[in-house]
Scaffold this active site. Structure first.
Site: not given
Length: 473
Positions: A70, A177, A196, A321
């Site tokens: 980030t 990714q 990571h 949800c």
């Protein structure tokens, strides 16, 4: 317990563990100092940089280590935009970028800059031509990820990079990714990644700025890492991160990618066969080898993930949800696909075939159990003829058809209520669903596509919104 969330954080690679433990003894000193311990630390840092640069496919002096992926994204975006202020203040990015890119874009916009978002198709893939069409004379930077974090779709980075190069606009690639699986092709200008994600320790990111790219570091000034990442380097973690990334460039990685791709192909094929009303999302061809995402109609994502956890499977979700914000994933929203009951499976290196088979065995029963608890009949009333009795009393029909009051109810209840009554109106009739759940804005149109019904549209209501659906079948 099978861990199926490598896209969030991959288990520590054995090489990373060994390098970390060794460098704790050798790499604790300040690499900026000239005494013996400092020189030893500097040698470790330089070796790590060379190893990481070789794995990325760049020069060592183009790569710096940051405290996180980030941090690398924010530094990359702000550094290029600041250096190219004279060229313009426009940032172009795809609609499915990682939140780090979107947050950096928001900061840029708040500071007076502008941005343009390039749409993706239903598979989450951006068209290179659409990126090129978004380029204007005042475009300072383009940001396009190499592969999506949530659905695994790979982007045409090489083609986009070529178009950006022709236009004289730098391209920033979030490669978090895809970097574990190989180098990012093309003439990109800036690259960010996170250790990571490939089995390195957390707290290490990579920022690569290729020579010739205008870059002005923002934030606190610091002489470390070429002035592009302030603060004392976490040398043991950096050494471990570089060692594990280099280890992934061996021939066994290609074989493992093929093996995991076959397992993911099995999940993609079998889940819709085993579980009714499932939508597998993401590009079936242009995708990461280890990741698959699917969404289950009439399912509470939070409950399903809890059931999977109790069954021994660690997975993640982009469903609203499972979010405290009750807002569906921006990636699923941009794709226009179902978000409720969303499950992301991302297999780490070494995942056993037996674990995948067990996942496929337990999933149908868990989904069925969740649906039963939510009151979903074995066959929803959507197929019943008009006027047929259902498990619950139908809403009264008015001049505008049936009206379903789902106000105050979270996903997937609004869609469940719609499915129960759609069969009670004649073909051509309408059902209006009143809902104040943000997910309904996405899931009701997605349900219509899956069930071959017509989504008429949305209109304002006293509370929330009114979603109108016309029965077609």
């Amino acid at each position: 317990m099978p861990y199926f969330d490598a896209a969030s954080a991959a288990p520590l690679h054995p090489v990373a563990r060994e390098a970390l433990l060794a460098s704790l003894d050798e790499g604790w000193a300040d690499p900026a100092r000239l005494y013996r311990e400092g020189r030893r630390a500097r040698l470790l840092l330089d070796a790590a940089r060379e190893a990481a640069a070789d794995a990325v496919g760049c020069r060592p002096d183009e790569l710096v280590f940051t405290p996180s992926g980030t941090h690398a994204v924010h530094s990359g975006v702000s550094g290029v935009l600041a250096a190219r202020r004279r060229a313009g203040r426009r940032l172009v990015h795809s609609a499915v970028e990682h939140s780090a890119v979107l947050h950096a874009a928001e900061v840029h916009e708040a500071a007076g800059g502008t941005r343009a978002e390039v749409a993706v198709n239903a598979a989450g893939r951006v068209a290179a031509g659409d990126v090129a069409a978004a380029l204007t004379g005042d475009t300072a930077l383009v940001a396009v990820q190499s592969a999506n974090h949530e659905v695994g779709t790979e982007q045409p980075v090489e083609e986009v990079a070529g178009l950006c190069q022709e236009a004289g606009v730098p391209l920033l690639v979030d490669a978090a990714q895809s970097l574990p699986w190989g180098q990012v092709p093309g003439a990109w200008s800036v690259l960010a990644a996170s250790a990571h994600k490939w089995g390195g320790p957390p707290g290490v990111g990579l920022l690569v700025v290729r020579k010739g790219t205008r870059f002005a570091p923002q934030g606190p000034a610091d002489e470390r890492e070429s002035g592009r990442s302030a603060g004392f380097e976490n040398l043991p973690a950096i050494v471990a991160a570089a060692a594990s990334l280099r280890a992934l460039r061996g021939p066994e990685t290609s074989a493992e990618a093929s093996r995991l791709r076959a397992l993911v192909d099995r999940i993609r094929a079998r889940v819709p066969e085993l579980v009714p009303d499932v939508e597998v999302v993401g590009d079936p061809v242009h995708r990461l080898p280890h990741l698959v995402t699917f969404s289950c109609l009439y399912v509470d994502g939070e409950t399903l993930l809890g059931e999977l956890d109790r069954a021994g499977f660690s997975v993640s979700s982009g469903s609203s949800c499972t979010s405290s914000t009750l807002i569906p994933s921006h990636v699923l929203r941009a794709m226009g696909v179902l978000s409720e009951g969303n499950v992301r499976v991302s297999l780490p290196y070494g995942t056993a075939e037996a674990e995948v088979e067990r996942f496929l065995e337990v999933l149908p029963g868990l989904v069925r159990s969740v649906r039963e608890r939510l009151g979903v009949p074995a066959r929803t009333a959507e197929a019943a003829p008009a006027g047929a009795a259902g498990p619950e009393a139908a809403p009264a029909a008015g001049p505008d058809g049936l009206v379903v009051d789902a106000l105050g109810k979270r996903c997937p209840i609004p869609v469940i209520e719609l499915a129960k009554v759609i069969g009670r109106v004649p073909v051509g009739g309408t059902v209006t669903v009143l809902s104040d759940d943000e997910a309904a804005r996405q899931d009701i149109p997605a349900w219509c596509t899956m069930r071959e019904q017509e989504y008429v549209g949305e209109r304002a209501a006293e509370r929330g919104a009114a979603y109108v659906v016309r029965r077609r079948v």
